[in-house]
Design a protein around this motif. Structure first.
Motif, PDB file in Angstrom:
ATOM      1  N   SER A  91       0.578  -1.057  -0.110  1.00 10.17           N
ATOM      2  CA  SER A  91       0.037  -0.077  -0.477  1.00 10.17           C
ATOM      3  C   SER A  91       0.670   1.386   0.148  1.00 10.17           C
ATOM      4  CB  SER A  91      -1.107  -0.048   1.050  1.00 10.17           C
ATOM      5  OG  SER A  91      -2.033  -0.984   1.015  1.00 10.17           O
ATOM      6  N   ALA A  92       0.853   2.315  -0.759  1.00  6.64           N
ATOM      7  CA  ALA A  92       1.461   3.175  -1.115  1.00  6.64           C
ATOM      8  C   ALA A  92      -0.076   4.879  -0.867  1.00  6.64           C
ATOM      9  CB  ALA A  92       2.203   3.577  -2.033  1.00  6.64           C
ATOM     10  N   ALA A  93       0.682   5.806  -0.691  1.00  2.23           N
ATOM     11  CA  ALA A  93      -0.264   6.837  -1.002  1.00  2.23           C
ATOM     12  C   ALA A  93       0.117   7.633  -2.278  1.00  2.23           C
ATOM     13  CB  ALA A  93       0.043   8.429   0.367  1.00  2.23           C
ATOM     14  N   PRO A  94      -0.958   7.931  -3.025  1.00  2.00           N
ATOM     15  CA  PRO A  94      -0.991   8.516  -4.133  1.00  2.00           C
ATOM     16  C   PRO A  94       0.142   9.879  -4.037  1.00  2.00           C
ATOM     17  CG  PRO A  94      -2.761   8.873  -3.360  1.00  2.00           C
ATOM     18  CD  PRO A  94      -2.475   7.956  -2.265  1.00  2.00           C
ATOM     19  N   ASP A  95       0.966  10.214  -5.012  1.00  2.00           N
ATOM     20  CA  ASP A  95       1.872  11.028  -5.075  1.00  2.00           C
ATOM     21  C   ASP A  95       1.460  12.227  -6.133  1.00  2.00           C
ATOM     22  OD1 ASP A  95       2.808   9.728  -7.024  1.00  2.00           O
ATOM     23  OD2 ASP A  95       4.706   9.886  -6.572  1.00  2.00           O
ATOM     24  N   LEU A  96       0.359  11.381  -7.115  1.00  2.00           N
ATOM     25  CA  LEU A  96      -0.370  12.288  -8.344  1.00  2.00           C
ATOM     26  C   LEU A  96      -1.509  12.208  -8.433  1.00  2.00           C
ATOM     27  CD1 LEU A  96      -0.226  13.826 -11.546  1.00  2.00           C
ATOM     28  CD2 LEU A  96       0.579  11.668 -12.095  1.00  2.00           C
ATOM     29  N   ALA A  97      -2.544  13.522  -8.944  1.00  2.00           N
ATOM     30  CA  ALA A  97      -3.742  13.611  -9.142  1.00  2.00           C
ATOM     31  C   ALA A  97      -3.903  14.007 -10.872  1.00  2.00           C
ATOM     32  CB  ALA A  97      -4.357  13.461  -8.117  1.00  2.00           C
ATOM     33  N   GLN A  98      -4.919  13.386 -11.016  1.00  3.10           N
ATOM     34  CA  GLN A  98      -5.595  14.189 -11.978  1.00  3.10           C
ATOM     35  C   GLN A  98      -6.761  14.362 -12.462  1.00  3.10           C
ATOM     36  OE1 GLN A  98      -3.793  12.192 -16.137  1.00  3.10           O
ATOM     37  NE2 GLN A  98      -5.973  11.692 -16.695  1.00  3.10           N
ATOM     38  N   ILE A  99      -7.490  15.856 -12.636  1.00  2.00           N
ATOM     39  CA  ILE A  99      -8.381  15.717 -12.979  1.00  2.00           C
ATOM     40  C   ILE A  99      -9.278  16.410 -13.969  1.00  2.00           C
ATOM     41  CG2 ILE A  99      -9.038  16.605 -10.267  1.00  2.00           C
ATOM     42  CD1 ILE A  99      -8.739  19.628 -10.972  1.00  2.00           C
ATOM     43  N   ASP A 100     -10.517  16.307 -14.683  1.00  2.00           N
ATOM     44  CA  ASP A 100     -10.351  16.168 -16.105  1.00  2.00           C
ATOM     45  C   ASP A 100     -12.065  18.016 -15.805  1.00  2.00           C
ATOM     46  OD1 ASP A 100     -10.953  16.117 -18.715  1.00  2.00           O
ATOM     47  OD2 ASP A 100     -12.966  15.611 -18.511  1.00  2.00           O
ATOM     48  N   ALA A 149     -19.654  20.063 -11.115  1.00  2.00           N
ATOM     49  CA  ALA A 149     -19.197  21.022 -10.217  1.00  2.00           C
ATOM     50  C   ALA A 149     -20.356  21.759 -10.289  1.00  2.00           C
ATOM     51  CB  ALA A 149     -18.313  21.338 -10.890  1.00  2.00           C
ATOM     52  N   ALA A 150     -21.172  22.124  -9.101  1.00  2.00           N
ATOM     53  CA  ALA A 150     -21.845  23.317  -9.019  1.00  2.00           C
ATOM     54  C   ALA A 150     -21.439  24.490  -8.167  1.00  2.00           C
ATOM     55  CB  ALA A 150     -23.323  23.289  -8.531  1.00  2.00           C
ATOM     56  N   PRO A 151     -21.493  25.893  -8.628  1.00  2.00           N
ATOM     57  CA  PRO A 151     -21.210  27.122  -7.214  1.00  2.00           C
ATOM     58  C   PRO A 151     -20.687  26.176  -6.132  1.00  2.00           C
ATOM     59  CG  PRO A 151     -21.908  28.402  -8.839  1.00  2.00           C
ATOM     60  CD  PRO A 151     -22.447  26.019  -9.313  1.00  2.00           C
ATOM     61  N   MET A 152     -20.046  25.718  -5.484  1.00  2.00           N
ATOM     62  CA  MET A 152     -19.456  25.066  -4.041  1.00  2.00           C
ATOM     63  C   MET A 152     -19.466  26.799  -2.465  1.00  2.00           C
ATOM     64  SD  MET A 152     -17.669  22.075  -4.336  1.00  2.00           S
ATOM     65  CE  MET A 152     -16.981  23.310  -5.722  1.00  2.00           C
ATOM     66  N   ALA A 153     -20.453  26.920  -1.460  1.00  2.00           N
ATOM     67  CA  ALA A 153     -19.827  27.310   0.038  1.00  2.00           C
ATOM     68  C   ALA A 153     -18.777  26.859   0.011  1.00  2.00           C
ATOM     69  CB  ALA A 153     -21.249  27.608   0.185  1.00  2.00           C
ATOM     70  N   ALA A 154     -18.498  25.657   0.250  1.00  2.00           N
ATOM     71  CA  ALA A 154     -17.905  25.402   1.184  1.00  2.00           C
ATOM     72  C   ALA A 154     -16.939  24.834   0.693  1.00  2.00           C
ATOM     73  CB  ALA A 154     -18.146  24.041   2.565  1.00  2.00           C
ATOM     74  N   PRO A 155     -15.422  24.598   0.669  1.00  2.00           N
ATOM     75  CA  PRO A 155     -14.303  23.515  -0.407  1.00  2.00           C
ATOM     76  C   PRO A 155     -15.042  22.420  -0.675  1.00  2.00           C
ATOM     77  CG  PRO A 155     -13.380  24.888   2.217  1.00  2.00           C
ATOM     78  CD  PRO A 155     -14.919  24.914   1.323  1.00  2.00           C
ATOM     79  N   ALA A 156     -14.223  21.894  -1.606  1.00  2.00           N
ATOM     80  CA  ALA A 156     -15.117  20.738  -2.067  1.00  2.00           C
ATOM     81  C   ALA A 156     -13.537  19.603  -1.441  1.00  2.00           C
ATOM     82  CB  ALA A 156     -14.137  20.137  -3.896  1.00  2.00           C
ATOM     83  N   ALA A 157     -14.465  18.278  -0.874  1.00  2.00           N
ATOM     84  CA  ALA A 157     -13.806  17.299   0.507  1.00  2.00           C
ATOM     85  C   ALA A 157     -13.655  16.243  -1.163  1.00  2.00           C
ATOM     86  CB  ALA A 157     -14.901  16.757   0.475  1.00  2.00           C
ATOM     87  N   VAL A 158     -11.823  16.193  -0.640  1.00  2.00           N
ATOM     88  CA  VAL A 158     -11.598  14.950  -1.285  1.00  2.00           C
ATOM     89  C   VAL A 158     -10.278  14.194  -0.508  1.00  2.00           C
ATOM     90  CG1 VAL A 158      -9.859  14.431  -3.642  1.00  2.00           C
ATOM     91  CG2 VAL A 158     -11.671  16.356  -3.838  1.00  2.00           C
ATOM     92  N   ALA A 159     -11.008  13.169  -0.825  1.00  2.00           N
ATOM     93  CA  ALA A 159     -10.103  11.950  -0.247  1.00  2.00           C
ATOM     94  C   ALA A 159      -8.895  11.228  -1.289  1.00  2.00           C
ATOM     95  CB  ALA A 159     -10.811  11.423   1.006  1.00  2.00           C
ATOM     96  N   PRO A 160      -7.276  11.293  -1.128  1.00  2.00           N
ATOM     97  CA  PRO A 160      -7.038  10.874  -1.706  1.00  2.00           C
ATOM     98  C   PRO A 160      -6.586   9.642  -1.828  1.00  2.00           C
ATOM     99  CG  PRO A 160      -6.135  12.594  -1.063  1.00  2.00           C
ATOM    100  CD  PRO A 160      -6.817  12.567  -0.207  1.00  2.00           C
ATOM    101  N   GLY A 161      -7.006   8.437  -0.387  1.00  2.00           N
ATOM    102  CA  GLY A 161      -6.794   7.260   0.164  1.00  2.00           C
ATOM    103  C   GLY A 161      -5.859   6.837   0.002  1.00  2.00           C
ATOM    104  N   GLU A 162      -5.546   5.555  -0.299  1.00  2.00           N
ATOM    105  CA  GLU A 162      -4.393   4.898  -0.133  1.00  2.00           C
ATOM    106  C   GLU A 162      -4.675   3.592  -1.625  1.00  2.00           C
ATOM    107  OE1 GLU A 162      -2.788   2.290   2.278  1.00  2.00           O
ATOM    108  OE2 GLU A 162      -1.194   4.231   3.215  1.00  2.00           O
ATOM    109  N   GLU A 163      -3.613   3.308  -2.375  1.00  2.00           N
ATOM    110  CA  GLU A 163      -3.683   2.833  -3.419  1.00  2.00           C
ATOM    111  C   GLU A 163      -2.862   1.657  -2.849  1.00  2.00           C
ATOM    112  OE1 GLU A 163      -2.810   3.460  -7.611  1.00  2.00           O
ATOM    113  OE2 GLU A 163      -2.787   5.548  -7.532  1.00  2.00           O
ATOM    114  N   THR A 164      -3.376  -0.350  -2.889  1.00  2.00           N
ATOM    115  CA  THR A 164      -3.351  -1.362  -2.892  1.00  2.00           C
ATOM    116  C   THR A 164      -2.307  -1.395  -4.733  1.00  2.00           C
ATOM    117  OG1 THR A 164      -4.294  -1.417  -1.096  1.00  2.00           O
ATOM    118  CG2 THR A 164      -3.184  -3.564  -2.271  1.00  2.00           C
ATOM    119  N   LEU A 165      -1.764  -1.144  -4.283  1.00  2.00           N
ATOM    120  CA  LEU A 165      -0.810  -1.817  -5.068  1.00  2.00           C
ATOM    121  C   LEU A 165      -0.277  -3.678  -5.390  1.00  2.00           C
ATOM    122  CD1 LEU A 165       2.185   0.849  -5.606  1.00  2.00           C
ATOM    123  CD2 LEU A 165      -0.188   0.315  -6.937  1.00  2.00           C
ATOM    124  N   ALA A 166      -0.354  -4.672  -6.782  1.00  2.00           N
ATOM    125  CA  ALA A 166      -0.398  -5.702  -6.596  1.00  2.00           C
ATOM    126  C   ALA A 166       0.743  -5.988  -7.707  1.00  2.00           C
ATOM    127  CB  ALA A 166      -1.646  -6.330  -6.665  1.00  2.00           C
TER     128      ALA A 166
END
Length: 234
Positions: free
Chosen positions: A38-47, A203-220
């Motif tokens: 298991s490892a924490a991700p170090d790169l995110a990609q969004i569209d 994505a609609a206008p948000m009053a509060a910051p977006a909540a995003v949880a990267p979690g961990e990746e399990t590499l097999a």
């Protein structure tokens, strides 16, 4: 139902008992070994995308270009290097009136849309970047994914564990069939690490910051190993 690995073991044992075939067919036990890390991700990609409707194609296109220009400026202002964002889709489509009972539906306007894919190399900034995009006018955020960029190096320990797991299984089969393991004949690796989370966010206008949880990746990692076998010494 007999599993393929069991069939292979029975076949190998049968070859040992048949001298006529021993010189033509190598006797072996082939098994798969698995291990994970298991490892924490170090790169995110969004569209992110913007869409605009207008009466004419030019009006829709001009409005969309202006909207995307604001989004790109916002990314630059947030410290995202230009090499880390790229246009992924650009379209201009006619919009038709609701279906009528007779005749073709007339064109009532046009919709222009533009999407950009953004790489974020500090995953702690993902929520802030999403808020920046929405504030700049992006009205569709989706396909959020996380990645471990050094997955192969992190899997090195798991590879050793996978080989050990394969040997453990092979020894069980060897004991059950009355043979002993010889030298490994072949080793091959299969499987690939998979992202832990991949989702889509409206994505609609948000009053509060977006909540995003990267979690961990399990590499097999999975390895397939064949061992030569020989009769157990009496």
């Amino acid at each position: 139902m007999i599993k393929p690995a069991t069939l292979a073991t029975i076949f190998a044992a049968a070859l040992l008992a048949s001298p006529a075939f021993a010189d033509d067919f190598p006797s072996a036990i082939t098994v798969s070994g698995e291990a994970t890390v298991s490892a924490a991700p170090d790169l995110a990609q969004i569209d992110a995308g913007v869409a605009n409707d207008a009466k004419s194609a030019k009006e829709a296109s001009d409005a969309n270009n202006a909207a995307m220009g604001k989004v790109l400026l916002a990314l630059k202002g947030a410290g995202i290097p230009e090499k880390d964002y790229q246009t992924s889709r650009l379209s201009l489509q006619p919009q038709y009136a609701p279906n009528r009972s007779t005749g073709a539906s007339p064109v009532v306007g046009f919709r222009a849309s533009n999407r950009v894919t953004v790489k974020i190399r500090d995953v702690t900034k993902v929520a802030g970047i999403i808020d920046t995009l929405v504030s700049a006018g992006a009205n569709d955020i989706g396909n959020i994914s996380f990645e471990v960029t050094q997955a192969s190096k992190l899997l090195d320990d798991a590879r050793e564990q996978a080989v050990a797991d394969a040997r453990r299984k092979a020894e069980i089969y060897a004991k059950a069939t009355g043979v002993t393991l010889g030298a490994p004949l072949s080793v091959s690796e299969g499987g690939a690490p998979m992202p832990l989370f991949k989702g889509r966010m409206a994505a609609a206008p948000m009053a509060a910051p977006a909540a995003v949880a990267p979690g961990e990746e399990t590499l097999a990692v999975t390895v397939n190993v064949s061992w030569s076998i020989k009769p157990k010494e009496q």
